[in-house]
Design an enzyme around this catalytic site. Sequence first.
Site: not given
Lengths: 360, 400
Positions: B125-128, B160, B243
């Site tokens: 997951q490439g968010y923050s 993660s 989530e």
Amino acid sequence: MNFDLSEDQRLLQRTLDDFLASESPIARVRELFDRGEETDPAVWKGMAGLGFVGLHLPGPVGGAGLELLDLVCVAERLGYHATPGPFVFNAVAGIAIALGGSDAQRERWLPGLARGECIASVAFAEEGDRWQPEQWRLAPDANGRLRGRKESVPCVGCADLVVVGLSGGALGIVEPDAPGVTRAGAHGIDRTRRIGSLAFDGAACELLPDGAAVSDRVRDAALVLLAADASGGASRCVDISVAYAGQREQFGRKIGEFQAVKHQLANLALAAEPCRALVWYAAHAWDHVREEAPRAAAHAKSHVTDRFLQVARDSVEVHGGVGYTWECPVHVWLKRAVFDRAFLGPPRAHRLRAADLAGW
Amino acid sequence: MDLAYGPEYETFRGTVREFLALHWPGSGGGSERSQRERVAEFRARATRAGYLYRGVPRRYGGSEQEPDALRAAVIREEFGRARAPMEVPGNGVSMLVPTLLDRGEEWQRERFIPKTLTGEYQWAQGYSEPGAGSDLASLRTRGELVGDEWVLNGQKIWTSAARSCQYMFTLVRTEPDAAKHAGISYLLVPLDQPGIEIRPLKMITGESHFNEVFLNDARTPADWIVGGRGEGWNVSRTTLKHERATIGSGSQAIFESLLRLVRSVTRDGRPALEDPAVREKVAALEAWVWAQKYSSDYVTSCGLKGADPGILQLLNKLLATEIGHEIARTALDLIGDASLLEPFETREGRGAPTLRRGHERWMNQFMGSLGNAIAGGTSNIQRNIIAERGLGLPRDESGK
């Protein structure tokens, strides 16, 4: 599966809300509170007329034959509105007579209770915080007469009869106006449910034949009803505080715009909201999941009354200086929270009981 | 009030039990490889039987069952009891698949969903970003369409398990002139390429579960975008919702672990369970866990009827976090000097740290409960959401 109130139960709550909003608004509660009157005869009569008082009593004596969860629905709303009076104790006394009394006793006492013409209370506590049936020591003598005292008897001034806890977990009925009984009010902190003592000096006592067999169960019902009151009260504290934060201005803004206040209010909701379902389960278990009912009742009483006190305390804080005044109504709930938490024993006592009941 | 699932569901429970007895006789021994194959075979069988991937159409490898919260609950309970594998864990199944089903193109679903369900494709997951945490929409990683490819530059963080993933779903700024939220797109990116560098970050536990992902002229095809240009923020809302639903699950299992711990330790030479302070604490925790459980049953019942459960749903994650932290804090008191030890051990040349077997393993839970207060929306952000959406307090518009 349907873990929810029925349509009838919701209707019952809405009817009661409407009735209390018009007949027992907070201004009226405050009047009685200031005068130290423990019950509002007009409200009691009105509730009896709408059938709330005899909900749980058997049909043949004039009750509606409903369950503890239905009583919980009522107690929760009374807690929300901080309604003064004997509803919970009167209901518990009725349960004691219905479960532990002889046919003759049921016929003699319950119809009056069901109609709300006669008010009953319970006298459980003895000196030294001895609330639980196994701790009761008051015992009738050979002639069936009582000598001794009961403490922290709620609504001691208005009760026409009192179910008294006796040695061995037995239960008896005493009429406080009878010879040999002296009632004395105490300076109870919760003026909506005033406590006092009963002193017995040769007072007559009518034993409930099955009292000793049912007193634990009667106590459990009382725990659940107090928890219901606390759940309603906690939820009202959240509502009042949110409304206040949405209207009070400081620094040119509503205080509810400040994150510190938002977080405090979110924490109140986090403490208060999950309580309701625990109380519902404890009530449901009392009627339908008997093996888990005692532990659920202990959990509900300890958890919910503890949270109510926390929420009420923080609600005073959210109100600032105004919250610390007699004028601001929040202290009415703060004091009800103190009552709910201490009456029938503090959270610690019920947590230790729950641990025993769990077999740990 | 009716706590029974009813005869239809109890019959279904019987069927699930028979299936498990027949096809999952325990995890058994065997090599790691044969173990993996056994699990994969079981999952395929359980999917054909309609127990896994119930919301995913058959043409993408799911079992395409009518939505039924009670059947799903029965399956969870019975699989849990038999310790049988459930759906493949990770972001792919829990976040990407629902997002593609909701917003993806047909070819994207066909290409990515089946292999994600079998675990062949794993997703980061490439968010923050270092400068965009709670204020995610301020993210700055750029995506420029050059020919038939997106060219990506920037940095993602807290990613993660990125090193074991083949792909990343990510939010990047593709419309630099648009308003904050309207400039973001949702892209799928292959991780095995020269423009991607993944550096592990060591967590407070000593493990290296999350990572930094550097994008230096990383590339992905022009049509690997979910939703349109500038719609990424809304597309990602589907995913975050999923989530939160996962993180906010019940605390029953961790409470039962605590009970096992309580039974196994002593205080002053006597069983800890004989100490009234311990009994009181554990009972208080159980009451809290029950309040959570029955509140969750209420929310489920509302869902079954299409009724609005109100604020309870918004409290879910914060409640689970607070209970988990209090349980871990209690465990810390119970394990005594074992709390002085690190929970993981690293052996020379043995790769990833492994959890130790003694009571010091609870220190992983203790630190992990802090992680829950941060991951997937910090507890302070949760409180904002509760106050604004749940209690109706004025919204803070300063970040908009």
